[in-house]
Design an enzyme around this catalytic site. Structure first.
Site: not given
Ligand SMILES: C=C(O[C@@H]1C=C(C(=O)O)C=C[C@H]1O)C(=O)O
Length: 384
Positions: A278, A280
């Site tokens: 992911t 961020f």
């Protein structure tokens, strides 16, 4: 004619084209000087249509190809004219004033993290800031509200996952609040199934987590035969199933969150793709561009005309910019029109880059510079 001879002929034609191209651009510069005096806008749709329709007819069978070439020349011509007329100056000032020291050297910043303590965003914030004073926000919108109100200087939120795609709500909030991205980190994400003590894989009937995490672990949840239930965040789900203390209810969260809230881990690494990852970002009211910034994010809308997206993107290709992401989101107030989010590798302080961005900021119906920031890749295993 031999191949060599034909190529010589092409070289000679190119020489002539090049000198005509330069003459055409010089003429555009003269046009710009007149526009500067008379206050006329650079873009003249009627004139461009006339040029294209003439070219289309005069070129016969090659009409549509000739139109592409001439449209590109007129794009270049307008970009030169904007430069002369000082177009996109607000963007230039914004970029000039944004230079700053690396955020990693900043101590004690007020940082609002998405989720609860132990969330993946918490881990990302720890990567991006040193001894930050953290607060936790159950919803994405609360992170933005904390920055808006001044309770936090920065916010840390996920924007994109390698399996489940973009976190579209975050993109919509970024536009609404007009904040900037000041840092980013890409982290491997390893989800676990966690539940109160006494639970086992056989007792679980319901699995709670953020929709993104449920999507990333869809194969495991369906093989378990449990009902997936959407929850505000992975860490809130872990905290809540611990509080409910019901052995039929489990959460998908990080191992760190499971440990913090006293859950047992029933299964580890339950995501569909083992290399799940992911991105961020840290967001802020104020634009910061640190010297190592290597990624630029933009959002824009395009005129509702044939080929307008292609023409915008062609400029990035011509300058050799590597696009790393393009995402469209509906413009909520207009039906079936879109904002385009673009990420590309570059530093906005470079002349070519700023020139292109200034031009786009002048011409596109909507254009926002979302930031120029360094993106780290974390080796840590998404712990916390
Ligand atoms: C050169 C001009 O400015 C712009 C560029 C054009 C071109 O390169 O041909 C045509 C129209 C304008 O959008 C002009 O107004 O004539």
């Amino acid at each position: 004619m031999t191949l060599d001879e034909i190529r010589k002929e092409i070289d000679s034609i190119d020489e002539q084209l090049l000198s005509l191209f330069e003459r055409r651009m010089q003429a555009a510069v003269e046009v710009a000087k007149i526009k500067q005096k008379t206050g006329q806008p650079v873009f003249n749709a009627k004139r461009e249509e006339e040029v294209l329709s003439h070219v289309g007819e005069a070129a016969g069978n090659l009409g549509s190809s000739a139109k592409i070439v001439f449209q590109t020349m007129m794009d270049v011509s307008r970009s030169l004219q904007h430069n002369i007329l000082g177009g996109g100056m607000p963007l230039k000032h914004l970029v000039d004033e944004a230079a700053c020291e690396p955020l990693s050297g900043l101590h004690g910043a007020l940082v609002a993290c998405y989720g609860e303590s132990g969330s993946y965003s918490h881990a990302a914030a720890t990567q991006m800031f040193q001894d930050a004073r953290l607060s936790f926000c159950p919803q994405f919108s609360n992170v933005f509200d904390a920055i808006q109100s001044g309770d936090a200087d920065y916010g840390v939120i996920p924007v994109e996952n390698s399996t489940a795609g973009s976190v579209t709500e975050v993109y919509d909030l970024l536009i609404r609040h007009q904040f900037y991205i000041v840092s980013a980190v890409k982290m491997p994400i390893d989800h676990c199934l966690c539940a109160p003590k006494g639970a086992s894989l056989e007792t679980i009937q319901k699995v709670y987590s953020h929709p993104q995490a449920l999507r990333q672990c869809s194969s495991f949840v369906s093989s378990l035969g449990a009902e997936p239930i959407q929850y505000a965040s992975t860490s809130t789900a872990a905290k809540t199933v611990a509080q409910w203390n019901d052995i039929t209810k489990a959460a998908i969260a990080s191992k760190e969150a499971a440990k913090q809230y006293g859950c047992v881990i029933l299964e580890d690494s339950i995501q569909n793709q083992k290399n799940n990852c992911t991105r961020f970002v840290a967001i802020s009211r104020k634009l910061h561009i640190e010297p190592s910034a290597n990624k630029i994010s933009l959002v824009f809308s395009i005129p509702h005309t044939t080929g307008s997206l292609y023409r915008v993107l062609a400029n990035f290709a011509a300058l050799g910019f590597n696009l790393t992401k393009i995402e469209s989101r509906p413009i909520q107030e207009s039906r079936f029109e879109y904002y385009f989010y673009l990420d590309f590798l570059g530093n906005a302080v470079g002349d070519d880059t700023l020139h292109l961005l200034r031009w786009l900021s002048e011409e596109l119906p909507y254009f926002a510079f979302l930031g120029n920031y360094p993106e780290q890749t974390s080796g840590a295993n998404g712990e916390a």
